[in-house]
Scaffold this motif. Structure first.
Motif, PDB file in Angstrom:
ATOM      1  N   ALA A  31     -34.676   9.867  -8.880  1.00 19.48           N
ATOM      2  CA  ALA A  31     -35.430   9.709  -7.635  1.00 19.48           C
ATOM      3  C   ALA A  31     -34.497   9.830  -6.425  1.00 19.48           C
ATOM      4  O   ALA A  31     -34.851  10.407  -5.395  1.00 19.48           O
ATOM      5  N   ASN A  32     -33.261   9.309  -6.596  1.00 16.16           N
ATOM      6  CA  ASN A  32     -32.265   9.430  -5.519  1.00 16.16           C
ATOM      7  C   ASN A  32     -31.861  10.893  -5.296  1.00 16.16           C
ATOM      8  O   ASN A  32     -31.373  11.255  -4.230  1.00 16.16           O
ATOM      9  N   ALA A  33     -32.017  11.679  -6.362  1.00 21.54           N
ATOM     10  CA  ALA A  33     -31.502  13.047  -6.311  1.00 21.54           C
ATOM     11  C   ALA A  33     -32.566  14.004  -5.786  1.00 21.54           C
ATOM     12  O   ALA A  33     -32.940  14.965  -6.452  1.00 21.54           O
ATOM     13  N   SER A  34     -33.036  13.757  -4.605  1.00 15.08           N
ATOM     14  CA  SER A  34     -34.004  14.661  -3.993  1.00 15.08           C
ATOM     15  C   SER A  34     -33.317  15.973  -3.646  1.00 15.08           C
ATOM     16  O   SER A  34     -32.094  16.011  -3.467  1.00 15.08           O
ATOM     17  N   PRO A  35     -34.080  17.064  -3.567  1.00 16.55           N
ATOM     18  CA  PRO A  35     -33.467  18.377  -3.348  1.00 16.55           C
ATOM     19  C   PRO A  35     -32.508  18.415  -2.157  1.00 16.55           C
ATOM     20  O   PRO A  35     -31.432  19.014  -2.251  1.00 16.55           O
ATOM     21  N   ASP A  36     -32.860  17.755  -1.057  1.00 18.81           N
ATOM     22  CA  ASP A  36     -31.957  17.832   0.101  1.00 18.81           C
ATOM     23  C   ASP A  36     -30.666  17.059  -0.141  1.00 18.81           C
ATOM     24  O   ASP A  36     -29.582  17.493   0.243  1.00 18.81           O
ATOM     25  N   ILE A  37     -30.754  15.939  -0.869  1.00 21.11           N
ATOM     26  CA  ILE A  37     -29.540  15.175  -1.198  1.00 21.11           C
ATOM     27  C   ILE A  37     -28.668  16.002  -2.147  1.00 21.11           C
ATOM     28  O   ILE A  37     -27.448  16.119  -1.971  1.00 21.11           O
ATOM     29  N   VAL A  38     -29.305  16.574  -3.166  1.00 18.23           N
ATOM     30  CA  VAL A  38     -28.561  17.372  -4.144  1.00 18.23           C
ATOM     31  C   VAL A  38     -27.848  18.528  -3.446  1.00 18.23           C
ATOM     32  O   VAL A  38     -26.650  18.764  -3.666  1.00 18.23           O
ATOM     33  N   ASP A  39     -28.565  19.235  -2.603  1.00 16.21           N
ATOM     34  CA  ASP A  39     -27.941  20.348  -1.889  1.00 16.21           C
ATOM     35  C   ASP A  39     -26.773  19.872  -1.034  1.00 16.21           C
ATOM     36  O   ASP A  39     -25.724  20.525  -0.974  1.00 16.21           O
ATOM     37  N   ALA A  40     -26.945  18.722  -0.399  1.00 18.29           N
ATOM     38  CA  ALA A  40     -25.879  18.212   0.467  1.00 18.29           C
ATOM     39  C   ALA A  40     -24.655  17.817  -0.353  1.00 18.29           C
ATOM     40  O   ALA A  40     -23.509  18.094   0.038  1.00 18.29           O
ATOM     41  N   VAL A  41     -24.898  17.189  -1.511  1.00 20.29           N
ATOM     42  CA  VAL A  41     -23.776  16.796  -2.377  1.00 20.29           C
ATOM     43  C   VAL A  41     -23.028  18.044  -2.859  1.00 20.29           C
ATOM     44  O   VAL A  41     -21.791  18.098  -2.837  1.00 20.29           O
ATOM     45  N   ILE A  42     -23.779  19.053  -3.278  1.00 20.82           N
ATOM     46  CA  ILE A  42     -23.156  20.293  -3.765  1.00 20.82           C
ATOM     47  C   ILE A  42     -22.299  20.922  -2.665  1.00 20.82           C
ATOM     48  O   ILE A  42     -21.141  21.301  -2.903  1.00 20.82           O
ATOM     49  N   GLU A  43     -22.842  21.032  -1.487  1.00 19.82           N
ATOM     50  CA  GLU A  43     -22.096  21.677  -0.403  1.00 19.82           C
ATOM     51  C   GLU A  43     -20.848  20.877  -0.043  1.00 19.82           C
ATOM     52  O   GLU A  43     -19.764  21.434   0.160  1.00 19.82           O
ATOM     53  N   GLU A  44     -20.987  19.560   0.024  1.00 16.07           N
ATOM     54  CA  GLU A  44     -19.860  18.721   0.430  1.00 16.07           C
ATOM     55  C   GLU A  44     -18.783  18.696  -0.657  1.00 16.07           C
ATOM     56  O   GLU A  44     -17.587  18.749  -0.353  1.00 16.07           O
ATOM     57  N   ALA A  45     -19.210  18.659  -1.916  1.00 17.91           N
ATOM     58  CA  ALA A  45     -18.233  18.707  -3.011  1.00 17.91           C
ATOM     59  C   ALA A  45     -17.489  20.041  -2.986  1.00 17.91           C
ATOM     60  O   ALA A  45     -16.268  20.097  -3.190  1.00 17.91           O
ATOM     61  N   GLY A  46     -18.218  21.093  -2.720  1.00 17.85           N
ATOM     62  CA  GLY A  46     -17.598  22.412  -2.646  1.00 17.85           C
ATOM     63  C   GLY A  46     -16.581  22.486  -1.514  1.00 17.85           C
ATOM     64  O   GLY A  46     -15.482  23.021  -1.681  1.00 17.85           O
ATOM     65  N   ARG A  47     -16.953  21.944  -0.394  1.00 21.08           N
ATOM     66  CA  ARG A  47     -16.045  21.949   0.754  1.00 21.08           C
ATOM     67  C   ARG A  47     -14.785  21.150   0.423  1.00 21.08           C
ATOM     68  O   ARG A  47     -13.659  21.595   0.664  1.00 21.08           O
ATOM     69  N   PHE A  48     -14.981  19.961  -0.142  1.00 22.46           N
ATOM     70  CA  PHE A  48     -13.841  19.094  -0.470  1.00 22.46           C
ATOM     71  C   PHE A  48     -12.898  19.785  -1.459  1.00 22.46           C
ATOM     72  O   PHE A  48     -11.684  19.800  -1.273  1.00 22.46           O
ATOM     73  N   ALA A  49     -13.473  20.360  -2.514  1.00 22.98           N
ATOM     74  CA  ALA A  49     -12.646  21.034  -3.522  1.00 22.98           C
ATOM     75  C   ALA A  49     -11.853  22.179  -2.907  1.00 22.98           C
ATOM     76  O   ALA A  49     -10.650  22.325  -3.146  1.00 22.98           O
ATOM     77  N   ALA A  50     -12.515  22.971  -2.082  1.00 23.15           N
ATOM     78  CA  ALA A  50     -11.862  24.154  -1.510  1.00 23.15           C
ATOM     79  C   ALA A  50     -10.832  23.782  -0.450  1.00 23.15           C
ATOM     80  O   ALA A  50      -9.763  24.383  -0.371  1.00 23.15           O
ATOM     81  N   GLU A  51     -11.154  22.782   0.348  1.00 25.40           N
ATOM     82  CA  GLU A  51     -10.285  22.495   1.496  1.00 25.40           C
ATOM     83  C   GLU A  51      -9.201  21.457   1.210  1.00 25.40           C
ATOM     84  O   GLU A  51      -8.126  21.511   1.796  1.00 25.40           O
TER      85      GLU A  51
END
Lengths: 600, 600
Positions: A31-51
Motif C-alpha cells: 500500500a505504501n508502494a504507490s506508483p508515484d512513490i515507486v517511481d520516485a524511489v527508482i529515480e532517486e536510487a538511480g541518481r544516488f548510484a550514478a552520482e
C-alpha cells in the motif's frame, strides 16, 4: 573512464507495465508502494548510484583496501563518506520491517536498489549487501533479545554485518567446518577458529561489525548436522546499546584478488571471541541457508548489474569510435570512417547484451515480487506457489545470471578492442569484478546441482511443472497475437526441450545419479533461456499493448518487440543443443581414471 | 602457485601417429627432422619451457615492466637471463632458413615450441614470438641488403623485432594511419608519428630492437592503398654490422594492462627516425599481412597454450582438493571427503578442456604441417591446396582457438572455487593473459569476417569445398570401423550443418552483406567445431590402430577414444544451434536505431 546511468526507464516499464505492481496493493507493505512513490524511489536510487557510488568504482579498484599492522582495515578513499550518505539516505532500510526501523517496502524495490548500487560499484555495494543477508538470518532465527540489540542498527547501516562460512579446508562442503564454540557460564560461547574469504570482514565504514559465524559445539555430531550459527560482534554491545570491549576477533590478512578490490576480503581469526547462538543448536545450516538464499539472488543481480554497466560503456564506445565502413557501403561518407555500431558483429554483441540484461532484469524483479508474495499473500496456497518458484528460480538467477553476466562483460570489453584491455578505460574491471559472482555464495556448478538434484524433485516436481504451465499459458495466449506469434512459437519450442530434458533426468538419474550431475550445468542454462524467454514474451506483450493503446514513447516499445524477436531467434536455438548435451549422460564424461588427467 | 609441464607425450602422438611426419621426408628441411631428432627437440623444448620460462610467469606478472624517465624499459627480474638462455639454446632459429643462421626445420616443430613457451609464460614468449613475425616480413619483402643486415641477428635472437601498426585513431582500420615517412637524400626515410599497443616496443633483453613500422609516404593515396612498411632500428647499424647512433624512436609510456604484465606494451614515438623501405612503396599492407598471418597462427596457439596451462592446474586441484562426496556414494570413505574429480560437473569442465586442448593441438600442428607443404611441396597444385587450407584455417585457429582458450581458462579457474580468484594461486593470471589473445592481431570479430567475407569466396570457394571433402572422406572411412562409427556419424552431421550454413551465406549474403556479418562469429565457431571434429576422428583412428597393433601404452590410446566420444557428444550439438543463429540473418540484429542503445 567508464560511466554508469541507472536504467530507470526500463525498471519502470518492468514494474509498472509488466509486473503491474499496482495490482498488489492488497499485500501488506504494498500500500505504501504507490506508483508515484515507486517511481520516485527508482529515480532517486538511480541518481544516488550514478552520482555518489559510481565515481568511486575505478578509484576503489586502483587503491584497494589496506590492512595496518594492528589489523585495522582502511577502505578506499571516498568509501566512508559514500557509506555515510547511503546510511543517511536510508537505502539500507527500504525493504526491512518497520518494527526494526525499516520502511517495510516490497522486496522487488529492494532488488532495484541492489542492481543500481552493484552496477555503480560492486565492491562498495557488497558492504550493505552482506548486511542484508545477516539481517535476514537474525530476523528469521534470532531471539527477541538478539533482534532488539542488533537489528535496528544493522537495518540503519549504523553497523554492518558479515557472513563467516568458509575455512581453509572447506568451502562448498560445510560439513568440514572446524571452528569451535565453547559454552560459557553466562550463556555466551567462546568462538575459536579461522575463517577465510570473509567479504567486508574488517573495515572503517562503521563503528561496529556484526559477524554471523558458523561453528561447532563441543558435542556436535560430525558433518553438516553439527553446525551452529553465532553472532559475534567486533565490539561487545551493552544492554543499553553502548559499545563495550573489543571482542577477540581480528583480521589476519586481506586477500589479493582478481577484482572487487574495494571490498576487504579478510582472513578472520577468532580467538575465543564471545558470541551468542542464533536459533537452535546444530541447526546452523538452516539459518545459514536463509542468508544464503537471499545472498544468491543478490549475486545473480550482481551478474545483471555488471553486464548492464559494461553494456552501457560498450554501447557508448560503439556509437562513438569510428573504424572501417559498413558492409552495405559508407554510412557516414563525410567522415573518415563509420562508427563501430554499423558492423553486424558489434551489433551482435550489443543485441546479445541488451536481450540478456533486459530479460534478466525482468526475471530478477519478477522473482523479487514472488519473494513478497511468498511472505505476504493471504492464502497459503498462493504463498506456497510463489515460494516454489522462488526456490526454482534462485539457482537459475544466480548461476545463469552470473555466467551470462560475465560473458556479457567480456563481450563489451571486446567491442573496445585493444583499448578494452587497458586498465584506465575501465572495461577490464567489469570483467574482473563480474568473475567472482560465478564463484561465491555457491559456485555455479553447485547452483546447477541445487536446481537438478534438489529443486526439481521437491514436492513431486511441483515447481518445475508450475513453471512449464506458466510458459505454456503465456505462449498459448501470445500465439493469438500476430506480433508475438513467431516469438511465442520459438519459446514454446525451447520449453519443449526443457520438458524433454526434465523427463530424461526422471528416467535416467535414478539409475545413475551422475547422469543428473553431468547434465546439471546445461540444464541450468536451458532453464535460464526458457525463463528469459518467458520474460521476453511478457515484455513483448506489454509493449504491444502499450503501442495499441497509443502510448507516446513508441521507440521504446518498438525496441522491446525487436529485442524480443532477437532473443527468440538468437538465444532459443541453444535450447536444443543443451538438451542433447544433457542426454549424452555421464558415461563418457566419467569414464576416464583420474590418472588420465595427468600430463605426460 | 601454478605449475607447467609440457605435454610432450601428446605432441609426439600427433606428430608421429596422426600427422605421420616421417612420411614427409621428401620435403626440403624434413630430412633433418628424423623421428629421433624430432622427439629430442620436443623433449628438450618441453624441459626448457617448464624449467627456465615457467618459473618466471607469476613473478613477471606481479612485477611487470618499468619505464625509467629516460624512456628505457626494464623487464621483470629473470627475463633477461632467461632470454639469454633461450638465445643460446637456439630456440629462435629452429624453423628459420639456414641461409640466415636458422636450422631450416619444419614449421610444425616451430609451432610446438611456440605452444610450450607460451604456455609456460605468454608475456615472455611474446618477445621472440613477435620477432618471428618481423622475420617473416623481411624474408618475404626485404631487399637482400636489409636481409643480410638484420635477419641473421634477428634469427639468432641477438636482436628482437616488433610490429608497429596501431595508432590512437586506428586499430582494425589501418587506412586511417597517419604516421609519415619522408624520403631522404640517402635513400632512407624520416619516420614521424605515434604508435600504440606496441608489444615488446622497448626492453632490456637485447642490444638492439628492430621495428617494422607502417607509415605513409608524402604522396601516398588515401586509405590502405597508401601504406608502406619500413624497418626502423633502435640503434642504426653500420655496414660492418656495428651499432651506431641511437635512432629517434623512443618509448613514451608503458600501457597498464589487464594481463601479460611481463611484456612491455609501449607507446612508441617516432620523431624523424631513420627507416628503410621494406618491399614496394604503398604495398605495405601486403607485407604486413605476411607478418600478420604468421602472428595470427601464433596467437591461436597462445589460446591453446593458456588453456593447456590452466587445464593442468585445474586437473591437479581437482585430484588433490577434497570437498563433498560422490553422488554415487563415498569414493574414498576413509577420507573426510572425496576429491573434486568425483563430481560430474568438475569432470565436465575437465573433459571440455581435454577435448579442446588435445583437438586444438592437433589442428594447430596440422596447420603447421600445411604451412610447410605450402612452402615446400614439389607440385604447385599440392602447394596451392595446402595454402588454401592454411588461409581457411588461420582465422578459425586464431578466433575459435582463443575464444575457447579463454573459456577453458575461466572454467579451470572455476574448479578452484574461491581459491581461483586469489592472485597467488595463479589461476586468474591465466584468465587475464588469455583474454588479450581474443583481441590482438585482429579482434576475433575481424577473424570471423576474414573467414566469411574473404576466405569462403576465394577462388570460387575452393578452400571450404576441399575442407568439406576432407571431413566427408574421414567420416566415410571411419564409419566402417565399429569403434569410430558413432563419433563419425555425429561429426558428419556437424559437417552437414556447416555445409547448410555455407549455402545459406551463398544465397543470402549477396542480397544483403549484413547477413554475412551477422552470422560471421557463429560460423567461425561452427567451423571450429567441425575442424576439431576432423582432428578427433583422425586421433581416434590413430589410437584405434595403435591399440589394434598391440601398443603398450593402452591407457593413453583408450583415453583418446573416450575423449573423441566425449567431443562428439558434447561439442557437436552446438553445430545445429550455430547454424540456426546464422540463418536468423541480420534483420532483427540491425533493426534498431543507434539511439536505442542509449540508456534512459
Amino acid at each position: 573512464m567508464s560511466s554508469y546511468k541507472a536504467p530507470t526507464r526500463d525498471t519502470r516499464f518492468i514494474i509498472n507495465d509488466v509486473l503491474k505492481l499496482e495490482g498488489y496493493g492488497h499485500l501488506p507493505g504494498f500500500a505504501n508502494a504507490s506508483p508515484d512513490i515507486v517511481d520516485a524511489v527508482i529515480e532517486e536510487a538511480g541518481r544516488f548510484a550514478a552520482e555518489v557510488i559510481a565515481p568511486l568504482n575505478a578509484s576503489g579498484d586502483a587503491e584497494g583496501c589496506t590492512r595496518a599492522a594492528d589489523g585495522s582495515v582502511t577502505t578506499p578513499q571516498g568509501f566512508k563518506a559514500a557509506h555515510a550518505a547511503f546510511r543517511e539516505a536510508g537505502w539500507g532500510t527500504l525493504s526491512a520491517p518497520e518494527e526494526f526501523g525499516g520502511q517495510g517496502m516490497p522486496h522487488v524495490l529492494g532488488f532495484v536498489i541492489e542492481e543500481y548500487m552493484s552496477a555503480a560499484n560492486q565492491a562498495f555495494a557488497m558492504y550493505p549487501g552482506l548486511t542484508n543477508g545477516a539481517v535476514s538470518a537474525l530476523l528469521a532465527k534470532g531471539s527477541p533479545e538478539l533482534q532488539a540489540k542488533y537489528l535496528p542498527r544493522m537495518v540503519s547501516n549504523e553497523w554492518l554485518g558479515t557472513m563467516n562460512l568458509t575455512e581453509p579446508q572447506c568451502g562448498t562442503d560445510l560439513g568440514l567446518i572446524r571452528t569451535k564454540a565453547e559454552p560459557q557460564a553466562d550463556g555466551s560461547f567462546a568462538v575459536t577458529g579461522t575463517k577465510i574469504f570473509i567479504s567486508a570482514g574488517e573495515h572503517d565504514l562503521t563503528d561496529n561489525i556484526i559477524h554471523l559465524v558458523l561453528a561447532r559445539l563441543p558435542d556436535a555430531p560430525a558433518g553438516t548436522k553439527g553446525i551452529s550459527l553465532f553472532v559475534v560482534p567486533k565490539f561487545l554491545v551493552g544492554d543499553d546499546g553502548s559499545l563495550g570491549a573489543r571482542n577477540a576477533v581480528s583480521c589476519g590478512a586481506i586477500e589479493h584478488k582478481m577484482g572487487i578490490h574495494g571490498n576487504a576480503t579478510c582472513v578472520m581469526n577468532y580467538d575465543g571471541a564471545t558470541g551468542w547462538l542464533v536459533g537452535e543448536e546444530n541447526k546452523g545450516l538452516a539459518a545459514m541457508f536463509i542468508m544464503m538464499n537471499a545472498a544468491r539472488l543478490g549475486v545473480g543481480i550482481q551478474g545483471l548489474a555488471q553486464a548492464e554497466a559494461a553494456y552501457q560503456n560498450g554501447a557508448a564506445y560503439a556509437r562513438d569510435r569510428r573504424q572501417g565502413r559498413a558492409l552495405t557501403g559508407p554510412a557516414e561518407p563525410q567522415q573518415s570512417a563509420d562508427p563501430l555500431i554499423v558492423h553486424p558483429d558489434v551489433r551482435r554483441m550489443l543485441m546479445d547484451a541488451k536481450a540478456f540484461t533486459e530479460g534478466m532484469r525482468a526475471l530478477a524483479l519478477w522473482c523479487g515480487l514472488l519473494v513478497d508474495v511468498a511472505h505476504q499473500a493471504a492464502e497459503e496456497s498462493e504463498r506456497d506457489a510463489a515460494d516454489d518458484l522462488v526456490g526454482l528460480l534462485t539457482p537459475v538467477i544466480k548461476g545463469y545470471g552470473t555466467d551470462r553476466g560475465f560473458a556479457t562483460a567480456v563481450d563489451m570489453q571486446q567491442i573496445w578492442g585493444g583499448h578494452g584491455y587497458i586498465v584506465e578505460n575501465g572495461m577490464e574491471q567489469f570483467v574482473r569484478d563480474a568473475r567472482i559472482a560465478m564463484i561465491y555464495e555457491g559456485a555455479n556448478g553447485v547452483q546447477a546441482m541445487d536446481l537438478v538434484g534438489r529443486k526439481l524433485a521437491l514436492k513431486g516436481g511441483r515447481a518445475i511443472q508450475a513453471f512449464f504451465a506458466l510458459v505454456d499459458a503465456e505462449c498459448a495466449a501470445a500465439k493469438g497475437n500476430e506480433t508475438l506469434v513467431d516469438v511465442a512459437t520459438r519459446i514454446e519450442k525451447a520449453n519443449g526441450e526443457l520438458k524433454a530434458a526434465t523427463m530424461w533426468f526422471l528416467q535416467n538419474a535414478m539409475a545413475n545419479p551422475n547422469n543428473a550431475g553431468a547434465g546439471a550445468t546445461p540444464y541450468m542454462h536451458l532453464t535460464g533461456v526458457v525463463a528469459l524467454g518467458l520474460m521476453w514474451l511478457r515484455m513483448a506483450k506489454a509493449a504491444s499493448e502499450a503501442l495499441a493503446s497509443g502510448a507516446s514513447d513508441t521507440a521504446f516499445y518498438e525496441a522491446k518487440l525487436t529485442t524480443a524477436r532477437y532473443f527468440a531467434e538468437r538465444y532459443t536455438p541453444d535450447a536444443g543443443a543443451l538438451r542433447r548435451k544433457i542426454e549424452a549422460g555421464a558415461e563418457a564424461l566419467m569414464a576416464l581414471p583420474a590418472e588420465a588427467f595427468e600430463t605426460a
